[in-house]
Design a protein around this motif. Structure first.
Motif, PDB file in Angstrom:
ATOM      1  N   LEU A   3      -1.735 -12.277   7.249  1.00 61.22           N
ATOM      2  CA  LEU A   3      -1.386 -11.341   6.179  1.00 61.22           C
ATOM      3  C   LEU A   3      -2.209 -11.684   4.931  1.00 61.22           C
ATOM      4  N   THR A   4      -2.657 -10.666   4.216  1.00 60.82           N
ATOM      5  CA  THR A   4      -3.438 -10.932   3.000  1.00 60.82           C
ATOM      6  C   THR A   4      -2.626 -10.575   1.747  1.00 60.82           C
ATOM      7  N   ALA A   5      -3.128 -11.064   0.612  1.00 64.68           N
ATOM      8  CA  ALA A   5      -2.474 -10.744  -0.659  1.00 64.68           C
ATOM      9  C   ALA A   5      -2.557  -9.239  -0.919  1.00 64.68           C
ATOM     10  N   GLU A   6      -3.620  -8.620  -0.431  1.00 68.91           N
ATOM     11  CA  GLU A   6      -3.740  -7.171  -0.619  1.00 68.91           C
ATOM     12  C   GLU A   6      -2.622  -6.446   0.135  1.00 68.91           C
ATOM     13  N   ASP A   7      -2.345  -6.883   1.396  1.00 65.95           N
ATOM     14  CA  ASP A   7      -1.220  -6.295   2.144  1.00 65.95           C
ATOM     15  C   ASP A   7       0.078  -6.464   1.342  1.00 65.95           C
ATOM     16  N   PHE A   8       0.242  -7.675   0.814  1.00 65.71           N
ATOM     17  CA  PHE A   8       1.485  -8.042   0.145  1.00 65.71           C
ATOM     18  C   PHE A   8       1.684  -7.241  -1.144  1.00 65.71           C
ATOM     19  N   SER A   9       0.551  -6.896  -1.798  1.00 67.63           N
ATOM     20  CA  SER A   9       0.635  -6.284  -3.129  1.00 67.63           C
ATOM     21  C   SER A   9       1.266  -4.893  -3.102  1.00 67.63           C
ATOM     22  N   SER A  10       1.378  -4.298  -1.901  1.00 62.74           N
ATOM     23  CA  SER A  10       1.956  -2.945  -1.874  1.00 62.74           C
ATOM     24  C   SER A  10       3.494  -2.957  -1.848  1.00 62.74           C
ATOM     25  N   LEU A  11       4.102  -4.148  -1.797  1.00 55.92           N
ATOM     26  CA  LEU A  11       5.580  -4.203  -1.756  1.00 55.92           C
ATOM     27  C   LEU A  11       6.187  -3.855  -3.113  1.00 55.92           C
ATOM     28  N   GLY A  36      19.073  -7.538  13.519  1.00 62.75           N
ATOM     29  CA  GLY A  36      19.338  -6.845  12.254  1.00 62.75           C
ATOM     30  C   GLY A  36      18.254  -7.055  11.217  1.00 62.75           C
ATOM     31  N   VAL A  37      17.141  -7.671  11.608  1.00 66.73           N
ATOM     32  CA  VAL A  37      16.066  -7.933  10.640  1.00 66.73           C
ATOM     33  C   VAL A  37      15.312  -6.624  10.334  1.00 66.73           C
ATOM     34  N   LEU A  38      15.043  -6.397   9.053  1.00 64.86           N
ATOM     35  CA  LEU A  38      14.287  -5.201   8.631  1.00 64.86           C
ATOM     36  C   LEU A  38      12.795  -5.511   8.753  1.00 64.86           C
ATOM     37  N   THR A  39      12.026  -4.526   9.188  1.00 66.75           N
ATOM     38  CA  THR A  39      10.611  -4.833   9.487  1.00 66.75           C
ATOM     39  C   THR A  39       9.667  -3.716   9.011  1.00 66.75           C
ATOM     40  N   GLU A  40      10.131  -2.874   8.082  1.00 60.39           N
ATOM     41  CA  GLU A  40       9.345  -1.657   7.816  1.00 60.39           C
ATOM     42  C   GLU A  40       7.997  -1.881   7.132  1.00 60.39           C
ATOM     43  N   HIS A  41       7.752  -3.078   6.589  1.00 59.49           N
ATOM     44  CA  HIS A  41       6.472  -3.272   5.904  1.00 59.49           C
ATOM     45  C   HIS A  41       5.459  -4.090   6.700  1.00 59.49           C
ATOM     46  N   VAL A  42       5.749  -4.381   7.971  1.00 63.02           N
ATOM     47  CA  VAL A  42       4.813  -5.216   8.732  1.00 63.02           C
ATOM     48  C   VAL A  42       3.450  -4.520   8.843  1.00 63.02           C
ATOM     49  N   VAL A  43       2.409  -5.333   9.021  1.00 65.13           N
ATOM     50  CA  VAL A  43       1.041  -4.805   9.102  1.00 65.13           C
ATOM     51  C   VAL A  43       0.587  -4.925  10.559  1.00 65.13           C
ATOM     52  N   TYR A  44       0.215  -3.807  11.150  1.00 67.15           N
ATOM     53  CA  TYR A  44      -0.151  -3.817  12.577  1.00 67.15           C
ATOM     54  C   TYR A  44      -1.624  -4.150  12.766  1.00 67.15           C
ATOM     55  N   SER A  45      -1.889  -4.817  13.877  1.00 66.18           N
ATOM     56  CA  SER A  45      -3.272  -5.141  14.203  1.00 66.18           C
ATOM     57  C   SER A  45      -3.456  -4.975  15.714  1.00 66.18           C
ATOM     58  N   LEU A  55       8.615  -5.170  -5.360  1.00 66.78           N
ATOM     59  CA  LEU A  55       9.282  -6.476  -5.459  1.00 66.78           C
ATOM     60  C   LEU A  55      10.700  -6.401  -6.024  1.00 66.78           C
ATOM     61  N   THR A  56      11.069  -5.248  -6.588  1.00 66.79           N
ATOM     62  CA  THR A  56      12.440  -5.146  -7.129  1.00 66.79           C
ATOM     63  C   THR A  56      13.480  -5.211  -6.009  1.00 66.79           C
ATOM     64  N   GLN A  57      13.036  -5.075  -4.760  1.00 64.31           N
ATOM     65  CA  GLN A  57      13.987  -5.095  -3.635  1.00 64.31           C
ATOM     66  C   GLN A  57      14.430  -6.494  -3.233  1.00 64.31           C
ATOM     67  N   TYR A  58      13.744  -7.538  -3.751  1.00 62.59           N
ATOM     68  CA  TYR A  58      13.943  -8.880  -3.183  1.00 62.59           C
ATOM     69  C   TYR A  58      14.580  -9.859  -4.173  1.00 62.59           C
ATOM     70  N   ARG A  59      15.409 -10.746  -3.619  1.00 63.17           N
ATOM     71  CA  ARG A  59      16.004 -11.809  -4.432  1.00 63.17           C
ATOM     72  C   ARG A  59      15.332 -13.157  -4.152  1.00 63.17           C
ATOM     73  N   TRP A  60      14.757 -13.261  -2.937  1.00 62.77           N
ATOM     74  CA  TRP A  60      14.193 -14.555  -2.499  1.00 62.77           C
ATOM     75  C   TRP A  60      13.027 -14.240  -1.570  1.00 62.77           C
ATOM     76  N   ILE A  61      11.904 -14.898  -1.762  1.00 65.65           N
ATOM     77  CA  ILE A  61      10.791 -14.749  -0.821  1.00 65.65           C
ATOM     78  C   ILE A  61      10.382 -16.138  -0.332  1.00 65.65           C
ATOM     79  N   HIS A  62      10.426 -16.288   0.996  1.00 71.12           N
ATOM     80  CA  HIS A  62      10.030 -17.557   1.611  1.00 71.12           C
ATOM     81  C   HIS A  62       8.696 -17.349   2.326  1.00 71.12           C
ATOM     82  N   PHE A  63       7.736 -18.186   2.022  1.00 75.94           N
ATOM     83  CA  PHE A  63       6.437 -18.131   2.682  1.00 75.94           C
ATOM     84  C   PHE A  63       6.308 -19.295   3.647  1.00 75.94           C
TER      85      PHE A  63
END
Ligand code: ADP
Ligand code: FRU
Length: 304
Positions: free
Chosen positions: A124-132, A85-94, A134-142
């Motif tokens: 993953l880079t900060a540039e990849d991350f910057s396109s999210l 059930g994990v959502l994965t729509e923002h993953v970056v392919y390589s 963020l209003t969708q999230y309550r918690w981000i674990h790195f």
């Protein structure tokens, strides 16, 4: 900012998705021995991916973000994660082979010996991350890796948090110091919840989970909670105000597979904290679900 309440928002787990090849043996081989395993199976692995699957199984809306191999074995690991059930729509392919771990599980003790190959997969880079959004999230674990980029990603979240109007829109930040080779100290001033592994704690010279949380509390930002899991000794946690809790481990009938026990613990703690159990309740939840995991292979059917 989003009008949605905290409960409808996602938890985002950022880090590794890899292939784990598990070799189950009835004794630990000696060097140069030629052994048959009692069973062998492939499953998706990686700290962030494992924790995402556990959180999702516990009923939290969970997304995984990381770099994913665009080759067949990458899609298969991704699909496996989606079955939880994990959502994965923002993953970056390589276009790179999937990072792979060869794991020896000694079924007598449940010990897991991991040999990991990154196979040159980009982080993953900060540039990849910057396109999210963020209003969708309550918690981000790195997951604690590529510290320089993770630091920049956390700064993006800090900037977001400074601008939110409702406290419901503030994103909680957490990370795990797992491996001593990463210079994780730079992340300490940024997180609200810090997970520390036994390996990392010992590399700092700490002899117990209690000592670890007490000493590290002095190095984190004001308001941060610190937790440390210590294998079959259970785990300890300390609140920002200095209240210390210990929770013993919950041993299953037979320990068969401890691979990902720490990832399971982190997920269950986050689940508890999201549900307002407080630190003591979350520690208990973490140890209980991690104990369940140690009594079975893989991460299916873990329940609260
Ligand atoms: P990691 O996978 O990072 O090495 P740990 O071994 O510290 O993580 O385990 C995390 C949690 O899993 C522990 O706090 C404990 O609750 C549980 N756990 C680990 N090993 C056992 C065990 N042998 N029996 C019961 N619970 C365990
Ligand atoms: C377990 C794990 C495995 C993976 C390895 C990577 O914690 O995430 O699934 O192979 O660690 O270090």
């Amino acid at each position: 900012m989003s009008a949605a309440g905290k409960e409808s928002k996602r938890v985002l787990m950022v880090g590794l998705l890899c292939q784990d090849i598990l070799n189950l043996v009835d004794h630990y081989p000696t060097e140069d021995e030629d052994v048959r395993c009692v069973n062998q199976f492939w499953q998706k692995g990686g700290n962030a991916a494992n924790s995402a699957c556990v959180l999702s199984s516990l009923g939290e809306t969970t997304e995984y973000l990381g770099t994913v191999s665009s080759r067949a074995e990458g899609s298969s690991a991704l699909k496996e994660m989606q079955t939880f059930g994990v959502l994965t729509e923002h993953v970056v392919y390589s276009d790179c082979p999937i990072p792979t771990s060869c794991v020896i599980i000694n079924t007598q003790t449940g010990s897991r010996t991991i040999i990991h190959g990154t196979r040159n997969m980009a982080e993953l880079t900060a540039e990849d991350f910057s396109s999210l959004d963020l209003t969708q999230y309550r918690w981000i674990h790195f997951e604690g890796r590529n510290t320089i980029e993770v630091c920049k990603m956390m700064e993006i979240v800090e900037d977001f948090n400074k601008k939110v109007v409702s406290p419901d829109d503030v994103i909680t930040l957490s990370t795990e110091c797992e491996k001593s080779k990463y210079n994780m100290g730079d992340l300490f001033p940024k997180v609200d919840v810090l997970f520390v592994s036994k390996e990392y704690a010992e590399s700092c010279g700490f002899a117990s989970a209690k000592e670890t949380v007490k000493k590290l509390l002095k190095r984190v930002k004001k308001g941060c909670t610190v937790l440390c899991a210590w294998g079959d000794q259970g785990a300890d946690g300390i609140t920002p105000e200095g209240a210390h809790y210990h929770c013993q481990a919950f041993p299953p009938e037979k320990v068969v597979d401890t691979l990902g026990a720490g990832d399971t613990f982190n997920a269950a703690v986050i689940w508890g904290l999201c549900r307002g159990t407080g630190l003591e309740g979350a520690l208990r939840m973490g140890c209980r679900i991690a104990g369940q995991k140690c009594g079975q292979f893989g991460y299916k059917n873990l329940h609260s």
